[in-house]
Design an enzyme around this catalytic site. Structure first.
Site, mmCIF file in Angstrom:
data_model
loop_
_atom_site.group_PDB
_atom_site.id
_atom_site.type_symbol
_atom_site.label_atom_id
_atom_site.label_comp_id
_atom_site.label_asym_id
_atom_site.label_seq_id
_atom_site.Cartn_x
_atom_site.Cartn_y
_atom_site.Cartn_z
ATOM 1 N N GLY A 8 0.776 -1.232 0.000
ATOM 2 C CA GLY A 8 0.000 0.000 0.000
ATOM 3 C C GLY A 8 0.807 1.281 0.000
ATOM 4 O O GLY A 8 0.367 2.287 0.566
ATOM 5 N N HIS B 216 -0.512 1.700 -13.041
ATOM 6 C CA HIS B 216 0.219 0.568 -13.614
ATOM 7 C C HIS B 216 1.693 0.958 -13.737
ATOM 8 O O HIS B 216 2.001 2.057 -14.215
ATOM 9 C CB HIS B 216 -0.362 0.219 -14.987
ATOM 10 N N LEU C 16 -10.983 -7.270 -12.577
ATOM 11 C CA LEU C 16 -12.393 -6.960 -12.355
ATOM 12 C C LEU C 16 -13.156 -7.164 -13.661
ATOM 13 O O LEU C 16 -12.677 -6.802 -14.736
ATOM 14 C CB LEU C 16 -12.523 -5.513 -11.869
ATOM 15 N N ASN D 123 1.345 3.229 -2.610
ATOM 16 C CA ASN D 123 0.556 4.213 -3.374
ATOM 17 C C ASN D 123 -0.641 4.691 -2.559
ATOM 18 O O ASN D 123 -0.995 5.870 -2.596
ATOM 19 C CB ASN D 123 0.107 3.614 -4.710
ATOM 20 N N ARG E 147 -16.655 -15.203 -9.204
ATOM 21 C CA ARG E 147 -16.179 -13.812 -9.287
ATOM 22 C C ARG E 147 -17.333 -12.833 -9.112
ATOM 23 O O ARG E 147 -17.163 -11.740 -8.566
ATOM 24 C CB ARG E 147 -15.494 -13.579 -10.628
ATOM 25 N N MET F 258 -4.569 -6.719 -6.917
ATOM 26 C CA MET F 258 -4.141 -7.734 -7.880
ATOM 27 C C MET F 258 -5.257 -8.721 -8.227
ATOM 28 O O MET F 258 -5.008 -9.923 -8.363
ATOM 29 C CB MET F 258 -2.894 -8.453 -7.349
ATOM 30 N N ARG F 259 -6.466 -8.219 -8.407
ATOM 31 C CA ARG F 259 -7.570 -9.035 -8.927
ATOM 32 C C ARG F 259 -8.104 -8.360 -10.178
ATOM 33 O O ARG F 259 -8.313 -7.129 -10.173
ATOM 34 C CB ARG F 259 -8.738 -9.151 -7.926
ATOM 35 N N GLU G 3 5.342 6.971 -9.262
ATOM 36 C CA GLU G 3 3.947 6.587 -8.991
ATOM 37 C C GLU G 3 3.386 7.412 -7.841
ATOM 38 O O GLU G 3 2.237 7.862 -7.880
ATOM 39 C CB GLU G 3 3.862 5.100 -8.627
#
Ligand code: GAR
Length: 217
Positions: A14, A112, A96, A16, A68, A93-94, A177
């Site tokens: 975390g 990204h 959608l 970012n 999902r 990291m899933r 970032e």
């Protein structure tokens, strides 16, 4: 104008998320971080968010097996419960699905660690080195159903050095970032970003220099 309520979705450390929390401490920032939501109960960022006094929630994807739709339904319920306006993916990291994404038109953004459309997916720093890229960086974009493919809001570049390792390059990209994501969220929260033909306009004109960072170091 009231501040937009932002949820930051994380899966890991975390950093970012922490940069967004820091930016939003300024009362003049147009968004407040109202929720940090993780799909992993062990995400390190949850403790950082708690320490900052921010509401946290966990929707553990492993509890939903292969369903999902049920996982995303649970995510959406938490976001609605917290009256969220804008969702920021920050190392979430899933993938959608289109059904989830369409609930957040131009309100769901992602960071990204590459200059999209180059190096979509994982291991971006290693792949940039392998490709002998001379410029690398980070992108903040609106999320669409296709992975790492949505309209670009802002990008930041770093020069790739001859002696860079994945780690040294990754550290310089991460520093970019942390500057880029607050800048992009500010633009979105102020309602200054629109999308025309898959391209972002800021204040009605193509992404200006102000949304691009080219650090000197
Ligand atoms: C960041 O580098 C982010 O760009 C990347 O994961 C890292 C999360 O770090 N995201 C992706 O690769 C998404 N496909 P953080 O948890 O310290 O913010």
């Amino acid at each position: 104008m009231s501040r937009k309520r932002v949820a930051v979705l994380i899966s890991g450390r975390g950093s970012n998320m922490a940069a967004l929390i820091d930016a939003a401490k300024d009362r003049n920032f147009p968004a407040e971080i109202a929720l940090v939501l993780s799909n992993r109960p062990d995400a390190g960022g949850l403790a950082t968010a708690n320490a900052a006094g921010i509401a946290t929630a966990v929707v553990d994807h492993t509890q939903f097996g292969k369903d999902r739709a049920a996982f995303e339904c649970a995510l959406q319920a938490v976001l609605v419960e917290h009256r969220i306006d804008i969702v920021c993916l920050a190392g979430f990291m899933r993938l959608l699905t289109a059904d989830f994404v369409k609930q957040w038109p131009e309100q769901l953004i992602n960071i990204h660690p590459a200059l999209l459309p180059a190096f979509k997916g994982l291991d971006t720093h290693r792949r940039a080195l392998d490709a002998k890229a001379t410029i690398h960086g980070a992108t903040v974009h609106f999320v669409v159903a296709e992975m790492d493919a949505g309209p670009i809001i802002a990008q930041g570049a770093v020069a790739v050095r001859a002696d860079d390792s994945e780690s040294t390059l990754g550290q310089r990209v991460l520093a970019v970032e942390h500057r880029l994501y607050p800048l992009a969220l500010k633009l979105v929260a102020e309602g200054r970003v629109s999308v025309v033909d898959g391209r972002c306009l800021i204040d009605g004109v193509p992404v200006p220099d102000a949304a691009s960072l080219v650090p000197s170091a």
